[in-house]
Scaffold this active site. Structure first.
Site, PDB file in Angstrom:
ATOM      1  N   PHE A   1      43.960 -11.000  11.847  1.00  0.00           N
ATOM      2  CA  PHE A   1      42.745 -10.379  12.378  1.00  0.00           C
ATOM      3  C   PHE A   1      41.454 -11.124  12.034  1.00  0.00           C
ATOM      4  O   PHE A   1      40.411 -10.501  11.816  1.00  0.00           O
ATOM      5  CB  PHE A   1      42.643  -8.910  11.903  1.00  0.00           C
ATOM      6  CG  PHE A   1      43.952  -8.173  11.978  1.00  0.00           C
ATOM      7  CD1 PHE A   1      44.729  -8.234  13.125  1.00  0.00           C
ATOM      8  CD2 PHE A   1      44.438  -7.462  10.896  1.00  0.00           C
ATOM      9  CE1 PHE A   1      45.953  -7.584  13.208  1.00  0.00           C
ATOM     10  CE2 PHE A   1      45.660  -6.805  10.955  1.00  0.00           C
ATOM     11  CZ  PHE A   1      46.421  -6.872  12.113  1.00  0.00           C
ATOM     12  N   CYS A   2      41.514 -12.433  11.972  1.00  0.00           N
ATOM     13  CA  CYS A   2      40.323 -13.237  11.646  1.00  0.00           C
ATOM     14  C   CYS A   2      39.682 -12.780  10.337  1.00  0.00           C
ATOM     15  O   CYS A   2      38.456 -12.871  10.170  1.00  0.00           O
ATOM     16  CB  CYS A   2      39.291 -13.210  12.769  1.00  0.00           C
ATOM     17  SG  CYS A   2      39.896 -13.949  14.288  1.00  0.00           S
TER      18      CYS A   2
END
Ligand SMILES: Cc1ncc(COP(=O)(O)O)c(C=O)c1O
Length: 459
Positions: free
Chosen positions: A381-382
């Protein structure tokens, strides 16, 4: 799909004032299942990009025939579009409860907004950022001296960690704290007001990454006492390519324009020595060179109005009802571990990440899509450092935001994220909880294989 699926989660009904989700585009879209047939798509990846509100789409469609250039045309439609653009600034300022002296700069996204602020830091600025941040908040500060703070395990610890780091800093130089309002991994709310107070007590400024907060909660720049706030239109039900950086004007006015070009410049003249002199705007236009995205900006203003009129009190109540359903449903599946930094009682928005024992997350997410028509996200998720901290895993070779290579059935090195908001009907979260239960109990009904690090259904 099993007949019991939708009845799987027993919870209290949503409060009457917010029993209905807001109308969004795509609510009737059907998608094919690998097992045969079609279902309406359950978009449960709002944290990545939320569907457009119907109201936003209608406003964009109503304006589209009147589309014209902004700040550069004498014609009627240019004037109308310029007015619309500038009115949108005022709408966003009101939505964020900005101070009268604040500037609202239109950007492309939160990432763009934070990179703009990073480019506007005064010389010698120190930056303080928690390792738990999204990469958009973690990475833009390449020209500053950055202190990365460890992941706190309580909101109070977050404040204490920041206090400690700030008290060691050079008290005379400029400093900036960058913090998220709501985590894109755990959905947990951060103690923004307290962190702002700590920053200011030590002569530092603070920017709030509201990418995940603004779509779910009212954001008051004045009440939180933050210096800047950044968010993206596409997470606020306005996916037309615009974002916002709002806040104090001084650093922005003193900085070089983010992009050099028309719109940012007030006067350009040739010098006698053959060069060019430029007088740059000191307003928000300084950082908005080029033809502005008036549709994107108009759509953000429309979303701000729509959410305000729906009433955040109602929206929050409805979302909390959905969160309670999902969390209760997941808690009943022993193989599921929900990821959390601040614990079960932490206030949160509708973003929940989890892992399932014995399942590769990519496999699980793919099965949710292929067999149940449910769109979630899997990966890191970055926010790689945060997810690895929560999973207790080591860095793996992988692409940015991608999933590590792992065969179906292997233990996962990444997580699954379900996220929802103002447009989510109960049926979507009920179907999700039922699907999780069924997949864990019975396994996937279909065969999958790994292709370039992702699980895909065998055809
Ligand atoms: C907390 C947070 N900050 C920043 C961003 C970056 O937003 P964008 O991709 O719109 O620039 C995201 C996107 O997921 C986010 O969740």
């Amino acid at each position: 799909m099993s007949a019991t699926l939708n009845a799987a989660v027993a919870t209290a009904p949503a409060p009457a004032a917010c029993a209905e989700p807001l109308a969004v585009l795509g609510r009737d879209v059907t998608v094919p299942l690998v097992t045969g047939g079609e279902v309406t798509y359950a978009a449960l990846d709002y944290a990545a990009s939320a569907p457009a509100l119907q109201r936003v789409w209608d406003d964009v469609a109503a304006y589209a025939p009147y589309y014209g250039s902004v700040h550069r045309g004498a014609g009627y439609l240019s004037q109308l579009s310029t007015d619309l653009f500038e009115q949108s600034r005022a709408t966003v300022a009101a939505f964020l409860d900005c101070r009268p002296t604040d500037q609202v700069v239109f950007t492309r996204s939160t990432t763009d907004s934070l990179n703009l602020l990073a480019a506007a830091l005064p010389a010698g600025c120190q930056v303080f950022v928690f390792e738990t941040e999204h990469h958009a908040s973690l990475l833009p500060w390449t020209d500053a001296q950055v202190t990365y703070l460890d992941a706190p395990r309580t909101p109070d610890e977050a404040v204490a960690l920041l206090e400690r780091a700030l008290s060691d800093r050079d008290p005379y130089g400029p400093a900036l704290v960058c913090v998220t309002g709501a985590s894109n991994v755990t959905g947990e709310l951060w103690p923004v007001k307290e962190l702002a107070a700590a920053a200011h007590a030590h002569g530092a400024r603070i920017v709030l990454d509201a990418a995940q907060l603004a779509p779910h909660h009212p954001v008051s720049v004045r009440d939180l006492d933050v210096d800047w706030v950044a968010f993206s239109g596409h997470k606020l039900y306005a996916p037309f390519g615009s974002g916002v950086l709002a806040g104090r004007a001084d650093w922005l006015q003193q900085a070089d324009p983010y992009l050099a070009g028309g719109g940012a410049s007030r006067k350009v003249s040739r010098r006698e020595d053959g060069g060019v002199d430029v007088e740059w705007h000191t307003t928000a236009a300084r950082h908005e060179a080029g033809s502005p995205n008036v549709i994107g900006v108009h759509s953000i203003a429309s979303a701000c109005r729509a959410l305000t009129e729906a009433g955040f009190e109602n929206l929050v109540a409805r979302e909390q009802h959905l969160i309670a359903k999902v969390r209760a449903g997941l808690a009943e599946v022993p193989a599921v571990r929900v990821l959390s930094l601040f614990g079960d009682d932490a206030p949160r928005v509708g973003v929940i990440s989890f892992v399932v024992d014995g399942w590769n997350s990519s496999h699980f997410a793919t099965a949710l899509s292929a067999e149940y028509g449910i769109g979630v996200r899997d990966g890191l998720f970055c926010a790689h450092p945060l997810v690895r901290t929560l999973l207790g895993s080591e860095p793996q070779a992988q692409g940015e935001c991608g999933a590590p290579e792992a065969a179906p059935g292997e233990r996962s090195l990444n997580a699954i994220r379900v996220s929802f908001g103002a447009g989510t009907p109960d049926e979507h979260v009920d179907r999700f909880v039922g699907a999780v239960r069924e997949l864990v109990a019975d396994g996937a009904k279909w065969q999958y294989r790994t292709e370039e690090g992702r699980c895909v259904p065998l055809r």
